[in-house]
Design a protein around this motif. Structure first.
Motif, PDB file in Angstrom:
ATOM      1  N   SER A 170      16.066 -33.871  50.458  1.00 29.50           N
ATOM      2  CA  SER A 170      16.193 -33.965  49.164  1.00 29.50           C
ATOM      3  C   SER A 170      16.163 -33.018  48.127  1.00 29.50           C
ATOM      4  CB  SER A 170      15.181 -35.290  48.994  1.00 29.50           C
ATOM      5  OG  SER A 170      15.231 -36.269  49.638  1.00 29.50           O
ATOM      6  N   LEU A 171      15.037 -32.007  48.525  1.00 26.87           N
ATOM      7  CA  LEU A 171      14.837 -30.917  47.722  1.00 26.87           C
ATOM      8  C   LEU A 171      16.141 -30.160  47.496  1.00 26.87           C
ATOM      9  CD1 LEU A 171      13.197 -28.721  46.163  1.00 26.87           C
ATOM     10  CD2 LEU A 171      12.531 -27.933  48.134  1.00 26.87           C
ATOM     11  N   LEU A 172      16.830 -29.817  48.729  1.00 24.18           N
ATOM     12  CA  LEU A 172      17.898 -29.071  48.562  1.00 24.18           C
ATOM     13  C   LEU A 172      19.129 -29.534  47.636  1.00 24.18           C
ATOM     14  CD1 LEU A 172      17.837 -27.788  52.078  1.00 24.18           C
ATOM     15  CD2 LEU A 172      17.479 -26.401  50.166  1.00 24.18           C
ATOM     16  N   ASN A 173      19.222 -31.053  47.859  1.00 22.60           N
ATOM     17  CA  ASN A 173      20.174 -31.896  47.167  1.00 22.60           C
ATOM     18  C   ASN A 173      19.941 -31.524  45.526  1.00 22.60           C
ATOM     19  OD1 ASN A 173      21.621 -32.957  49.176  1.00 22.60           O
ATOM     20  ND2 ASN A 173      20.365 -34.619  49.501  1.00 22.60           N
ATOM     21  N   ASP A 174      18.789 -31.645  45.228  1.00 20.51           N
ATOM     22  CA  ASP A 174      18.420 -31.545  43.940  1.00 20.51           C
ATOM     23  C   ASP A 174      18.689 -29.944  43.135  1.00 20.51           C
ATOM     24  OD1 ASP A 174      17.119 -32.402  41.091  1.00 20.51           O
ATOM     25  OD2 ASP A 174      15.538 -30.985  41.865  1.00 20.51           O
ATOM     26  N   LEU A 175      18.534 -29.059  44.043  1.00 19.46           N
ATOM     27  CA  LEU A 175      18.587 -27.669  43.915  1.00 19.46           C
ATOM     28  C   LEU A 175      19.960 -27.500  43.369  1.00 19.46           C
ATOM     29  CD1 LEU A 175      16.031 -25.804  46.154  1.00 19.46           C
ATOM     30  CD2 LEU A 175      15.688 -26.587  43.713  1.00 19.46           C
ATOM     31  N   ALA A 176      21.037 -27.848  44.337  1.00 19.32           N
ATOM     32  CA  ALA A 176      22.178 -27.900  44.378  1.00 19.32           C
ATOM     33  C   ALA A 176      22.778 -28.605  43.108  1.00 19.32           C
ATOM     34  CB  ALA A 176      23.077 -28.247  45.601  1.00 19.32           C
ATOM     35  N   ASP A 177      22.555 -29.686  42.947  1.00 19.36           N
ATOM     36  CA  ASP A 177      22.985 -30.399  41.772  1.00 19.36           C
ATOM     37  C   ASP A 177      22.461 -29.633  40.547  1.00 19.36           C
ATOM     38  OD1 ASP A 177      24.005 -32.187  43.226  1.00 19.36           O
ATOM     39  OD2 ASP A 177      22.310 -33.776  43.180  1.00 19.36           O
ATOM     40  N   PHE A 178      21.259 -28.930  40.251  1.00 22.49           N
ATOM     41  CA  PHE A 178      20.845 -28.245  39.192  1.00 22.49           C
ATOM     42  C   PHE A 178      21.604 -27.063  39.089  1.00 22.49           C
ATOM     43  CE2 PHE A 178      17.138 -25.965  37.336  1.00 22.49           C
ATOM     44  CZ  PHE A 178      17.335 -26.537  36.091  1.00 22.49           C
ATOM     45  N   GLY A 179      22.352 -26.397  39.995  1.00 26.79           N
ATOM     46  CA  GLY A 179      22.985 -25.286  39.923  1.00 26.79           C
ATOM     47  C   GLY A 179      22.305 -23.912  40.348  1.00 26.79           C
ATOM     48  N   VAL A 180      21.270 -24.275  41.260  1.00 27.06           N
ATOM     49  CA  VAL A 180      20.411 -22.974  41.718  1.00 27.06           C
ATOM     50  C   VAL A 180      21.557 -22.322  42.657  1.00 27.06           C
ATOM     51  CG1 VAL A 180      18.711 -22.341  43.660  1.00 27.06           C
ATOM     52  CG2 VAL A 180      18.269 -24.121  41.886  1.00 27.06           C
ATOM     53  N   PRO A 181      21.616 -20.995  42.355  1.00 28.21           N
ATOM     54  CA  PRO A 181      22.470 -20.091  43.269  1.00 28.21           C
ATOM     55  C   PRO A 181      22.356 -19.679  44.483  1.00 28.21           C
ATOM     56  CG  PRO A 181      21.625 -18.642  41.451  1.00 28.21           C
ATOM     57  CD  PRO A 181      21.010 -20.300  41.430  1.00 28.21           C
ATOM     58  N   VAL A 182      20.751 -19.571  44.748  1.00 25.30           N
ATOM     59  CA  VAL A 182      20.599 -18.897  45.981  1.00 25.30           C
ATOM     60  C   VAL A 182      19.162 -19.812  46.595  1.00 25.30           C
ATOM     61  CG1 VAL A 182      19.445 -16.706  47.187  1.00 25.30           C
ATOM     62  CG2 VAL A 182      21.461 -16.588  45.449  1.00 25.30           C
ATOM     63  N   VAL A 183      18.749 -19.939  47.614  1.00 28.49           N
ATOM     64  CA  VAL A 183      17.530 -20.508  48.251  1.00 28.49           C
ATOM     65  C   VAL A 183      17.035 -19.247  49.075  1.00 28.49           C
ATOM     66  CG1 VAL A 183      16.257 -22.299  49.224  1.00 28.49           C
ATOM     67  CG2 VAL A 183      18.185 -22.923  47.800  1.00 28.49           C
ATOM     68  N   LEU A 184      15.782 -18.881  48.954  1.00 28.94           N
ATOM     69  CA  LEU A 184      15.268 -17.737  49.731  1.00 28.94           C
ATOM     70  C   LEU A 184      14.244 -18.517  50.463  1.00 28.94           C
ATOM     71  CD1 LEU A 184      14.325 -14.101  48.737  1.00 28.94           C
ATOM     72  CD2 LEU A 184      12.752 -15.553  50.138  1.00 28.94           C
ATOM     73  N   PHE A 185      14.457 -18.653  51.866  1.00 24.69           N
ATOM     74  CA  PHE A 185      13.302 -19.118  52.702  1.00 24.69           C
ATOM     75  C   PHE A 185      12.472 -18.319  53.104  1.00 24.69           C
ATOM     76  CE2 PHE A 185      17.501 -21.913  53.150  1.00 24.69           C
ATOM     77  CZ  PHE A 185      16.818 -23.088  52.953  1.00 24.69           C
ATOM     78  N   SER A 186      11.195 -18.664  52.816  1.00 25.76           N
ATOM     79  CA  SER A 186      10.121 -17.543  52.888  1.00 25.76           C
ATOM     80  C   SER A 186       9.044 -18.335  53.806  1.00 25.76           C
ATOM     81  CB  SER A 186       9.639 -16.887  51.645  1.00 25.76           C
ATOM     82  OG  SER A 186       8.806 -15.923  51.787  1.00 25.76           O
ATOM     83  N   GLY A 187       7.709 -17.733  53.796  1.00 24.06           N
ATOM     84  CA  GLY A 187       6.833 -18.347  54.374  1.00 24.06           C
ATOM     85  C   GLY A 187       5.383 -17.758  53.663  1.00 24.06           C
TER      86      GLY A 187
END
Length: 399
Positions: free
Chosen positions: A77-94
């Motif tokens: 759900s979070l990734l759907n929202d980020l994509a709709d918002f136009g986020v160009p990059v998701v950096l997976f970290s910890g």
């Protein structure tokens, strides 16, 4: 983030970014820092768990998962929202993102939604098979954290063999055809390792390195006394420029960046002016496009429990929870006074920052570092190593 190779060695020109209209969604990865709309790159700390215990970990990672980590469904759900918002990059970290069992599913889903997916990792868990899987899901880049060669890195990581395991992970990524680079955090305890890191880039054919200035957050807040003095910072930034140029001139170019101290931008430009570089004006134009620090605007962080932060170092303050409200709403809600001010922070910085001639290309540098030392989020960043003369302050005239 200051592209040393881009600016100092002239690997790109202002026209390269202008050709794409400077829109985040249209720019290739190496030009993203010059976007006009500054759609945020989102760092998602998918877990707090880690197999190492680094002395400077900004996330206070532990050997156990946090009980409130976002579920896989919440992640989708979070990734759907980020994509709709136009986020160009998701950096997976910890923590260490590869500890999370469904990381590959999350990365694959992000790519499927049209976002570039990258990971920040200690590299020790990247087996040949894991590297092949990362390639298969469409991962764009793997950033592996090293803080020196074997002895120094293992001391920082709290585990003997961490360097060898990370180097194996790097080679496995290369073998699988994934772009991989190094992440190095500068401080007094490892600054002498910088030349060796450049040697490693050349020896192992690693195409990229990011040199991070120390930020006083997480366990890094316990290392303030080990941060570089201003003259030491100037020397190492000069060294980074020298070694980057040397590789470029010998036909072995690497993408080299410095991160988390935007005074590096004016410092680089002033050096180019002293050297009578014909590209100085173009470098300045690119620095203006970059706009310096973008915490709360062009960079965002979502923690393992869904908390939204201005960047990955600002964990003591949350603007909301993505399990309760979409990130896109939280990020654009200017009813929070601090969020509103971060969108135009140049209006609120104090002291020497407020009158600095480079404010438009530095953006006021790191607010977290200023707050950690002074208690005032708008105070000058203590890690700014530019002199009053260099930033255009004439103290004698004021007196």
């Amino acid at each position: 983030m200051i592209g040393i190779s881009k600016l100092y060695c002239g690997t790109i020109e202002p026209s390269d970014a202008l050709r794409y209209g400077r829109r985040s969604g249209d720019l290739p990865p190496h030009l993203l820092q010059f976007s006009m709309d500054k759609k945020p790159v989102v760092v998602w700390n998918v877990t707090r768990a880690c197999n190492l215990k680094c002395v400077h970990c900004y996330a206070h990672a532990t050997d156990r998962r946090h009980k409130k980590e976002l579920t896989r469904e919440e992640g989708f759900s979070l990734l759907n929202d980020l994509a709709d918002f136009g986020v160009p990059v998701v950096l997976f970290s910890g923590g260490e993102p590869l500890v999370r069992q469904d990381l590959l599913e999350l990365a694959r889903y992000a790519v499927g939604q049209g976002m570039r997916s990258v990971i920040s990792t200690n590299g020790t868990l990247i087996t040949r098979e894991k590297a092949k899987e990362l390639k298969k899901v469409g991962l764009s880049y793997v950033g592996v954290s090293l803080d020196g060669l074997e002895e120094v890195n293992d001391r920082f990581r709290g585990k003997k063999g961490a360097f060898r395991d990370a180097l194996t992970g790097i080679k496995n990524c290369q073998e699988a055809g994934i772009k991989v680079g190094l992440r190095f955090t500068l401080n007094k305890m490892n600054v002498k390792e910088v030349p060796r890191i450049f040697d490693l880039l050349e020896e192992e054919g690693i195409p990229r390195a990011c040199f991070y200035h120390l930020v006083y957050a997480g366990r890094g807040s316990e290392l303030i006394q080990h941060d570089l003095a201003h003259d030491e910072t100037r020397k190492v930034v000069d060294l980074i420029m020298d070694r980057t140029k040397d590789l470029h001139d010998r036909g072995k170019p690497k993408e080299v960046l410095t991160v988390d101290n935007h005074a590096d931008g004016p410092y680089l430009y002033l050096r180019m002016v002293k050297e009578n570089s014909k590209r100085a004006a173009e470098a300045l134009e690119l620095l203006k496009m970059n706009e310096g620090n973008n915490s709360g605007r062009g960079i965002a962080c979502i923690s393992w429990d869904g908390s939204v932060h201005a960047d990955q170092f600002w964990r003591h303050l949350s603007f909301g929870d993505v399990s309760e409200r979409p990130f896109s709403e939280i990020w654009t809600d200017l009813s929070n006074p601090l969020m509103a001010k971060l969108k135009e922070k140049k209006r609120y910085v104090k002291g020497r920052c407020s009158t600095c001639q480079w404010l438009d290309i530095c953006g006021g540098n790191f607010r977290v570092r200023a707050e950690a030392v002074s208690g005032d989020v708008w105070a000058p960043d203590p890690a700014c190593y530019l002199t009053d003369e260099e930033i255009g302050i004439n103290r004698n005239a004021e007196e």
